[in-house]
Design a protein around this motif. Structure first.
Motif, PDB file in Angstrom:
ATOM      1  N   GLY A 163      21.662  48.461   2.239  1.00  0.00           N
ATOM      2  CA  GLY A 163      20.526  47.601   2.622  1.00  0.00           C
ATOM      3  C   GLY A 163      21.191  46.038   3.103  1.00  0.00           C
ATOM      4  O   GLY A 163      22.182  45.611   3.282  1.00  0.00           O
ATOM      5  N   ALA A 164      20.474  45.130   3.504  1.00  0.00           N
ATOM      6  CA  ALA A 164      20.172  43.566   4.186  1.00  0.00           C
ATOM      7  C   ALA A 164      18.983  42.454   3.619  1.00  0.00           C
ATOM      8  O   ALA A 164      18.374  43.447   3.790  1.00  0.00           O
ATOM      9  CB  ALA A 164      20.629  43.836   5.341  1.00  0.00           C
ATOM     10  N   PHE A 165      19.824  41.936   3.027  1.00  0.00           N
ATOM     11  CA  PHE A 165      18.618  40.743   3.420  1.00  0.00           C
ATOM     12  C   PHE A 165      18.500  39.233   4.049  1.00  0.00           C
ATOM     13  O   PHE A 165      19.726  39.315   4.654  1.00  0.00           O
ATOM     14  CB  PHE A 165      18.748  39.867   1.577  1.00  0.00           C
ATOM     15  CG  PHE A 165      18.348  39.015   0.955  1.00  0.00           C
ATOM     16  CD1 PHE A 165      17.047  39.151   0.601  1.00  0.00           C
ATOM     17  CD2 PHE A 165      18.741  37.556   1.487  1.00  0.00           C
ATOM     18  CE1 PHE A 165      16.052  38.167  -0.003  1.00  0.00           C
ATOM     19  CE2 PHE A 165      17.552  36.490   0.535  1.00  0.00           C
ATOM     20  CZ  PHE A 165      16.220  37.002   0.360  1.00  0.00           C
ATOM     21  N   VAL A 166      17.526  39.729   4.634  1.00  0.00           N
ATOM     22  CA  VAL A 166      17.324  38.934   6.506  1.00  0.00           C
ATOM     23  C   VAL A 166      16.214  37.949   5.823  1.00  0.00           C
ATOM     24  O   VAL A 166      15.577  38.287   5.446  1.00  0.00           O
ATOM     25  CB  VAL A 166      16.297  39.804   7.065  1.00  0.00           C
ATOM     26  CG1 VAL A 166      16.223  39.786   8.479  1.00  0.00           C
ATOM     27  CG2 VAL A 166      17.455  41.465   7.254  1.00  0.00           C
ATOM     28  N   LEU A 167      16.715  36.628   6.459  1.00  0.00           N
ATOM     29  CA  LEU A 167      16.295  35.767   6.454  1.00  0.00           C
ATOM     30  C   LEU A 167      16.027  35.131   7.751  1.00  0.00           C
ATOM     31  O   LEU A 167      16.632  35.731   8.847  1.00  0.00           O
ATOM     32  CB  LEU A 167      17.313  33.932   5.701  1.00  0.00           C
ATOM     33  CG  LEU A 167      17.613  33.950   4.331  1.00  0.00           C
ATOM     34  CD1 LEU A 167      18.167  32.964   4.473  1.00  0.00           C
ATOM     35  CD2 LEU A 167      16.530  34.816   3.738  1.00  0.00           C
ATOM     36  N   ILE A 168      14.239  35.355   7.449  1.00  0.00           N
ATOM     37  CA  ILE A 168      13.852  34.996   9.300  1.00  0.00           C
ATOM     38  C   ILE A 168      13.481  33.753   9.369  1.00  0.00           C
ATOM     39  O   ILE A 168      12.695  33.008   8.317  1.00  0.00           O
ATOM     40  CB  ILE A 168      12.207  35.783   9.277  1.00  0.00           C
ATOM     41  CG1 ILE A 168      12.388  37.782   8.946  1.00  0.00           C
ATOM     42  CG2 ILE A 168      11.988  36.336  10.835  1.00  0.00           C
ATOM     43  CD1 ILE A 168      11.622  37.625   7.701  1.00  0.00           C
ATOM     44  N   THR A 169      14.328  32.948  10.260  1.00  0.00           N
ATOM     45  CA  THR A 169      13.212  31.299  10.578  1.00  0.00           C
ATOM     46  C   THR A 169      12.278  31.428  12.060  1.00  0.00           C
ATOM     47  O   THR A 169      13.205  32.390  13.368  1.00  0.00           O
ATOM     48  CB  THR A 169      14.510  30.717  10.533  1.00  0.00           C
ATOM     49  OG1 THR A 169      15.268  30.291   9.922  1.00  0.00           O
ATOM     50  CG2 THR A 169      13.752  28.988  11.179  1.00  0.00           C
TER      51      THR A 169
END
Length: 208
Positions: free
Chosen positions: A114-120
């Motif tokens: 799993g990965a926690f992805v922040l999108i800017t």
């Protein structure tokens, strides 16, 4: 596949099919502006990768690092209706459960990650559901990159996304401050962190 895993997969498949991939951009999105602004939202990527090391893996690298690198690089392929737009990903690889993998969690020859992805991105965040749509765009870019690198994943175990809003709800996080605390928890507990190389300098840091 375990009952819990099957339930989670079914729920996420339903969310994808109904377009219910919702994201929360509390504290980062100016919804009063009518001009595109730079802001950050996030999602939890539930994926599977080969159980054996990739032939192209550097000797000192791990599969977690390679996985994160491909997800981070996919920010260059974020698009909507065939039109790409600049984006930046912060990718935090989630620490695996202490109990370890369970029988049926992943297809033979694969393992879950799993990965926690922040999108800017600079987007018209004031538009209704724009945060949802950005999350969906980002998830599709990451999914396609992983499928291209490691094809053959069965449909029942396809990569899936869980929005920050849904993740927060499942963990009993209700207020904006609690959601922000959850973001920081996901960042602090990660076993590996990487980000998009060569992104627009205006986007090269998250707003969290």
């Amino acid at each position: 596949m375990s009952k819990n895993r099957a339930r989670d997969r079914a729920a996420r498949a339903h969310m994808e099919a109904t377009g219910a991939l919702r994201a929360r951009a509390a504290r980062t999105v100016d919804t009063t502006s009518t001009e595109p602004t730079v802001a950050t939202t996030a999602f939890l990527l539930d994926a599977s990768i080969p159980a054996t090391p990739d032939p192209g893996l550097d000797r000192d690298a791990t599969m977690e690092e390679l996985f994160a690198a491909y997800v981070a690089r996919s920010a260059h392929d974020v698009a909507r209706d065939g039109r790409p737009y600049p984006a930046f990903f912060d990718v935090y690889v989630v620490r695996p459960p202490e109990k370890g993998p369970q029988p049926g969690d992943a297809p033979a020859g694969w393992r879950n990650i799993g990965a926690f992805v922040l999108i800017t991105a600079r987007r018209p965040w004031h538009l209704e559901d724009e945060d949802q749509r950005v999350t969906t765009d980002a998830y599709r870019a990451a999914r396609d990159a992983l499928n291209e690198r490691w094809p053959g994943l069965p449909d029942w175990s396809a990569h899936a996304a869980l929005s920050l809003e849904m993740l927060a709800a499942l963990r009993g996080k209700v207020t904006d401050d609690q959601v922000l605390d959850l973001v920081h928890e996901m960042q602090d507990s990660a076993i590996h962190h990487t980000w998009t190389i060569g992104a627009d300098p205006e986007l090269d840091r998250s707003r969290w």
